[in-house]
Design a protein around this motif. Structure first.
Motif, PDB file in Angstrom:
ATOM      1  N   GLN A 178      53.421 -36.850  26.381  1.00 48.49           N
ATOM      2  CA  GLN A 178      52.841 -37.356  27.835  1.00 48.49           C
ATOM      3  C   GLN A 178      51.783 -38.418  27.829  1.00 48.49           C
ATOM      4  O   GLN A 178      50.980 -38.555  26.889  1.00 48.49           O
ATOM      5  CB  GLN A 178      52.437 -36.541  28.733  1.00 48.49           C
ATOM      6  CG  GLN A 178      53.015 -34.737  28.781  1.00 48.49           C
ATOM      7  CD  GLN A 178      51.960 -34.172  29.448  1.00 48.49           C
ATOM      8  OE1 GLN A 178      51.284 -34.119  29.321  1.00 48.49           O
ATOM      9  NE2 GLN A 178      53.314 -33.461  30.596  1.00 48.49           N
ATOM     10  N   ALA A 179      52.562 -40.362  28.005  1.00 48.15           N
ATOM     11  CA  ALA A 179      51.951 -40.378  28.636  1.00 48.15           C
ATOM     12  C   ALA A 179      50.206 -40.076  28.963  1.00 48.15           C
ATOM     13  O   ALA A 179      49.868 -39.928  30.160  1.00 48.15           O
ATOM     14  CB  ALA A 179      52.317 -41.454  29.610  1.00 48.15           C
ATOM     15  N   ILE A 186      44.147 -33.541  40.924  1.00 41.17           N
ATOM     16  CA  ILE A 186      44.946 -32.249  39.964  1.00 41.17           C
ATOM     17  C   ILE A 186      46.014 -31.425  41.057  1.00 41.17           C
ATOM     18  O   ILE A 186      45.357 -31.198  42.207  1.00 41.17           O
ATOM     19  CB  ILE A 186      44.060 -31.238  39.259  1.00 41.17           C
ATOM     20  CG1 ILE A 186      43.405 -31.554  38.095  1.00 41.17           C
ATOM     21  CG2 ILE A 186      44.967 -29.711  38.746  1.00 41.17           C
ATOM     22  CD1 ILE A 186      41.997 -30.759  38.086  1.00 41.17           C
ATOM     23  N   GLN A 187      47.354 -31.584  40.795  1.00 43.44           N
ATOM     24  CA  GLN A 187      48.581 -31.167  41.223  1.00 43.44           C
ATOM     25  C   GLN A 187      48.677 -29.522  40.593  1.00 43.44           C
ATOM     26  O   GLN A 187      48.469 -28.985  40.210  1.00 43.44           O
ATOM     27  CB  GLN A 187      49.397 -31.708  41.431  1.00 43.44           C
ATOM     28  CG  GLN A 187      50.509 -30.839  42.989  1.00 43.44           C
ATOM     29  CD  GLN A 187      51.774 -31.893  42.549  1.00 43.44           C
ATOM     30  OE1 GLN A 187      52.083 -32.405  41.850  1.00 43.44           O
ATOM     31  NE2 GLN A 187      52.579 -31.635  43.520  1.00 43.44           N
ATOM     32  N   TYR A 188      47.742 -28.597  41.598  1.00 39.59           N
ATOM     33  CA  TYR A 188      48.272 -26.928  41.114  1.00 39.59           C
ATOM     34  C   TYR A 188      49.099 -26.018  41.542  1.00 39.59           C
ATOM     35  O   TYR A 188      49.969 -26.823  42.350  1.00 39.59           O
ATOM     36  CB  TYR A 188      46.539 -26.561  41.329  1.00 39.59           C
ATOM     37  CG  TYR A 188      46.154 -26.540  42.929  1.00 39.59           C
ATOM     38  CD1 TYR A 188      46.770 -25.685  44.340  1.00 39.59           C
ATOM     39  CD2 TYR A 188      45.934 -27.518  43.246  1.00 39.59           C
ATOM     40  CE1 TYR A 188      46.966 -25.766  45.119  1.00 39.59           C
ATOM     41  CE2 TYR A 188      45.573 -27.313  44.985  1.00 39.59           C
ATOM     42  CZ  TYR A 188      46.167 -26.088  46.012  1.00 39.59           C
ATOM     43  OH  TYR A 188      45.931 -26.963  47.564  1.00 39.59           O
ATOM     44  N   LEU A 215      43.767 -31.405  30.788  1.00 36.48           N
ATOM     45  CA  LEU A 215      44.280 -31.096  31.869  1.00 36.48           C
ATOM     46  C   LEU A 215      46.139 -31.368  31.704  1.00 36.48           C
ATOM     47  O   LEU A 215      46.999 -30.288  32.404  1.00 36.48           O
ATOM     48  CB  LEU A 215      44.114 -31.608  33.008  1.00 36.48           C
ATOM     49  CG  LEU A 215      42.351 -31.336  33.122  1.00 36.48           C
ATOM     50  CD1 LEU A 215      41.925 -32.110  34.626  1.00 36.48           C
ATOM     51  CD2 LEU A 215      43.164 -29.504  34.350  1.00 36.48           C
ATOM     52  N   LYS A 216      46.777 -32.213  30.878  1.00 39.62           N
ATOM     53  CA  LYS A 216      48.011 -32.247  30.959  1.00 39.62           C
ATOM     54  C   LYS A 216      48.425 -31.061  30.111  1.00 39.62           C
ATOM     55  O   LYS A 216      50.202 -31.422  30.507  1.00 39.62           O
ATOM     56  CB  LYS A 216      47.693 -33.579  30.200  1.00 39.62           C
ATOM     57  CG  LYS A 216      47.639 -34.893  30.853  1.00 39.62           C
ATOM     58  CD  LYS A 216      48.809 -35.314  31.727  1.00 39.62           C
ATOM     59  CE  LYS A 216      48.371 -36.690  32.661  1.00 39.62           C
ATOM     60  NZ  LYS A 216      49.093 -37.051  33.213  1.00 39.62           N
ATOM     61  N   ARG A 217      47.925 -30.938  29.580  1.00 39.46           N
ATOM     62  CA  ARG A 217      48.385 -29.587  28.993  1.00 39.46           C
ATOM     63  C   ARG A 217      48.963 -27.957  29.426  1.00 39.46           C
ATOM     64  O   ARG A 217      49.049 -27.460  29.272  1.00 39.46           O
ATOM     65  CB  ARG A 217      48.232 -29.503  27.395  1.00 39.46           C
ATOM     66  CG  ARG A 217      48.256 -30.840  26.250  1.00 39.46           C
ATOM     67  CD  ARG A 217      48.324 -30.469  24.974  1.00 39.46           C
ATOM     68  NE  ARG A 217      47.946 -32.518  24.477  1.00 39.46           N
ATOM     69  CZ  ARG A 217      47.577 -32.319  23.429  1.00 39.46           C
ATOM     70  NH1 ARG A 217      46.296 -32.144  23.507  1.00 39.46           N
ATOM     71  NH2 ARG A 217      47.642 -33.636  23.402  1.00 39.46           N
ATOM     72  N   ALA A 221      47.719 -33.713  36.408  1.00 37.57           N
ATOM     73  CA  ALA A 221      46.696 -34.327  36.243  1.00 37.57           C
ATOM     74  C   ALA A 221      46.189 -35.933  36.762  1.00 37.57           C
ATOM     75  O   ALA A 221      47.224 -36.897  35.640  1.00 37.57           O
ATOM     76  CB  ALA A 221      45.832 -33.420  35.512  1.00 37.57           C
ATOM     77  N   SER A 222      45.753 -36.080  37.062  1.00 34.18           N
ATOM     78  CA  SER A 222      44.933 -38.083  37.073  1.00 34.18           C
ATOM     79  C   SER A 222      43.884 -38.572  37.985  1.00 34.18           C
ATOM     80  O   SER A 222      43.487 -37.927  38.331  1.00 34.18           O
ATOM     81  CB  SER A 222      46.561 -38.697  37.682  1.00 34.18           C
ATOM     82  OG  SER A 222      46.436 -38.937  39.214  1.00 34.18           O
TER      83      SER A 222
END
Length: 184
Positions: free
Chosen positions: A45-46, A117-119, A163-165, A172-173
């Protein structure tokens, strides 16, 4: 009797489906590697990286024109060592809560260092905050997004990588405050 006919018909359909699926749906030759679009073996993931040593200056009139300052919208960005040595940056108003982000596409953007964070499940919001040392700022339940602020800003890049993992987070951004280019 009707039930037996229907049951027999369903069994025939399943058997024919298995026979023809094996014959037509399973590939018989290898797909060239240059044509494979997605592979589960090693997903990369970038990840955008916050440049913690950056300084951001407000420059709406484009007063500073030093070579080592980069323009992002109405702002100028300098790295820590460059900011103190540049005479034109001394005239500009420093924005202490902003940092530059090196985006995965190579562009430079600005953030207020808050994390969006989109949960997956609302019950995970407090657990995510505790696990990553984040303070909850705002929850937007209509879009399943929560805004966090890191207790330790020097760990922002490590937090974002984790968070990306994390399977509790869809995405998450960093919260972007100024974009240098219009996304296509």
């Amino acid at each position: 009797m009707k039930i037996m006919r229907i049951l027999l018909f369903l069994i025939v359909l399943v058997v024919l489906n298995v026979i023809f699926a094996d014959r037509f749906l399973i590939p018989t030759k290898a797909i060239p590697t240059d044509q494979i679009v997605y592979s589960d073996e090693n997903p990369q993931q970038a990840i955008d990286r916050v440049l913690l040593d950056s300084s951001v200056y407000f420059d709406p009139n484009n007063q500073a024109s030093a070579m080592n300052l980069k323009t992002v919208g109405d702002f100028k960005v300098a790295m820590n060592s460059e900011a103190s040595s540049d005479s034109s940056s001394a005239r500009l108003k420093v924005i202490p809560n902003y940092r530059a982000i090196e985006m995965s596409n190579g562009s430079l953007e600005l953030t207020d260092m808050k994390i969006l964070i989109q949960y997956v499940d609302a019950s995970n919001i407090d657990v995510l905050g505790f696990d990553y040392g984040l303070n909850k700022i705002e929850v937007m339940p209509a879009v399943n997004i929560v805004i966090f602020e890191a207790q330790n800003i020097y760990e922002l890049n490590n937090i974002m990588t984790s968070l990306k993992r994390d399977n509790r987070a869809v995405d998450a951004s960093f919260n972007l405050v100024e974009m240098s280019e219009i996304p296509q």
